[in-house]
Every structure is written in structure tokens, then in C-alpha cells.
Design a protein around this motif. Structure first.
Motif, short mmCIF file in Angstrom:
data_model
loop_
_atom_site.label_atom_id
_atom_site.label_comp_id
_atom_site.label_asym_id
_atom_site.label_seq_id
_atom_site.Cartn_x
_atom_site.Cartn_y
_atom_site.Cartn_z
N PRO A 58 0.67 -1.24 0.07
CA PRO A 58 -0.10 0.08 -0.07
C PRO A 58 0.76 1.19 -0.05
CG PRO A 58 0.28 -0.97 2.32
CD PRO A 58 0.94 -1.83 1.23
N ARG A 59 0.45 2.29 -0.68
CA ARG A 59 0.94 3.71 -0.61
C ARG A 59 -0.01 4.60 -0.30
NH1 ARG A 59 5.71 2.88 -5.40
NH2 ARG A 59 6.77 1.35 -4.22
N SER A 60 0.12 5.39 0.55
CA SER A 60 -0.85 6.59 0.78
C SER A 60 -0.13 8.02 0.96
CB SER A 60 -1.80 6.37 1.84
OG SER A 60 -0.98 6.35 3.06
N ALA A 61 -0.90 8.94 0.61
CA ALA A 61 -0.37 10.44 0.61
C ALA A 61 0.95 10.66 0.07
CB ALA A 61 -0.53 10.71 2.28
N THR A 62 1.17 10.15 -1.13
CA THR A 62 2.39 10.46 -1.79
C THR A 62 2.12 10.45 -3.35
OG1 THR A 62 4.47 9.67 -2.28
CG2 THR A 62 3.30 8.11 -1.88
#
Length: 173
Positions: free
Chosen positions: A35-39
Motif C-alpha cells: 500500500p502507498r498513501s499520501a504520496t
């Protein structure tokens, strides 16, 4: 013109394990969800990277399984050794994708230069599993072809690239 192939065994040549392995496609596969968030900053995928030789041509086929909410979406690009040329493509959902009854999703089919990026759109209720492919003409510098990805728009809702996404590379020249 003859079809390209690699390697081209010669009469009387000894069949070694490395020669036989060179004739087979090589696959890199995601071994864990990521997961990857806020980037929105592209980062290397932790699994989808493949070492390539100088002055070689590779065909790539694969599939990317991802979830991206419609706000952040997902964007993809590849890093390559200096001097690499070619194109890659990704059959991905179109902008503002939504299931439309029995007619399915809209699909984008553009091709991309090896140095370009492409956005894959998301839906709030579906995981996507989409085909990806390309042709890479590696110049005089060996190295790796690495898939990079990030959210297209920064958002707290994670964009996820899932286990079993894969890229298969086959040297053809």
C-alpha cells in the motif's frame, strides 16, 4: 526478414543450463501487497524489477492487480538503463471509470515511450487486474528495468499494488 530470437544455438554447440535458461521467459512477481498513501512521488516497486544485459532487446508482458480509489488513482512508470529505447502499454480503466450495467468499463489503450508515465484510474468498489506489456531495446549500458508507481493525487486512502502482479521478460535479440 527472419524472426528475431535469442539465443541462436549453433550446430554442435553444447546445451548448457545457462543456454537453456536464456531461452525461457523470466518472471518477476509481487510477493506481498504494497500500500502507498499520501504520496505522489514515484518509488520503485519492491518486487517488480528485472536485470537486463547491454545491447539486448526484451519483450515484456504481465498483469498489474491494484486498488485505487477514484480520488488518488495510480500512476506507473519504468526506470531503465541509460540509452534504453522502446515503448510500453497498459490496458487500464479510463477516467471516471464506473461499471455501466452489463457494458463494463471504459479502457484506455495508449502506448507510452519508455521514459513516460501513465495514470490508471480507480473505482471505489473494484480491484483491477489489467494487462501490461512493452518492448525494451537496451543500449550499451546494462542495468535493471524497474516499475515505479505512486498515487496520482495525494490521498489518505491507500492505493495498493497486490501480490501476484507480475512482469515476464523474454530476451528476443
Amino acid at each position: 526478414m527472419a524472426a528475431e530470437s535469442y539465443p541462436t544455438p549453433q550446430a554442435g554447440q553444447r546445451a548448457t543450463a545457462s543456454l537453456l535458461r536464456a531461452m525461457l521467459p523470466q518472471t518477476v512477481r509481487k510477493m506481498a501487497d504494497e500500500p502507498r498513501s499520501a504520496t505522489t512521488t514515484f518509488a520503485d516497486d519492491t518486487h517488480l524489477t528485472f536485470a537486463v544485459e547491454a545491447n539486448a532487446v526484451y519483450r515484456m508482458n504481465g498483469a498489474i492487480k491494484y486498488f485505487a480509489d477514484p480520488t488518488p488513482d495510480i500512476k506507473v512508470q519504468f526506470t531503465t538503463p541509460t540509452g534504453t529505447l522502446g515503448e510500453w502499454w497498459w490496458l487500464m480503466p479510463g477516467s471516471t471509470t464506473a461499471a455501466t450495467g452489463t457494458t463494463g468499463y471504459s479502457i484506455r489503450t495508449e502506448t507510452n515511450d519508455v521514459t513516460g508515465s501513465r495514470t490508471g484510474y480507480g473505482t471505489s468498489d473494484s480491484t483491477m487486474f489489467t494487462p501490461i506489456g512493452g518492448l525494451w531495446r537496451v543500449g550499451s549500458t546494462a542495468g535493471s528495468i524497474t516499475m515505479q508507481w505512486a498515487q496520482n493525487t495525494s490521498n489518505a486512502t491507500a492505493t495498493v499494488l497486490y501480490t501476484d502482479s507480475y512482469l515476464e521478460f523474454r530476451r528476443i535479440a
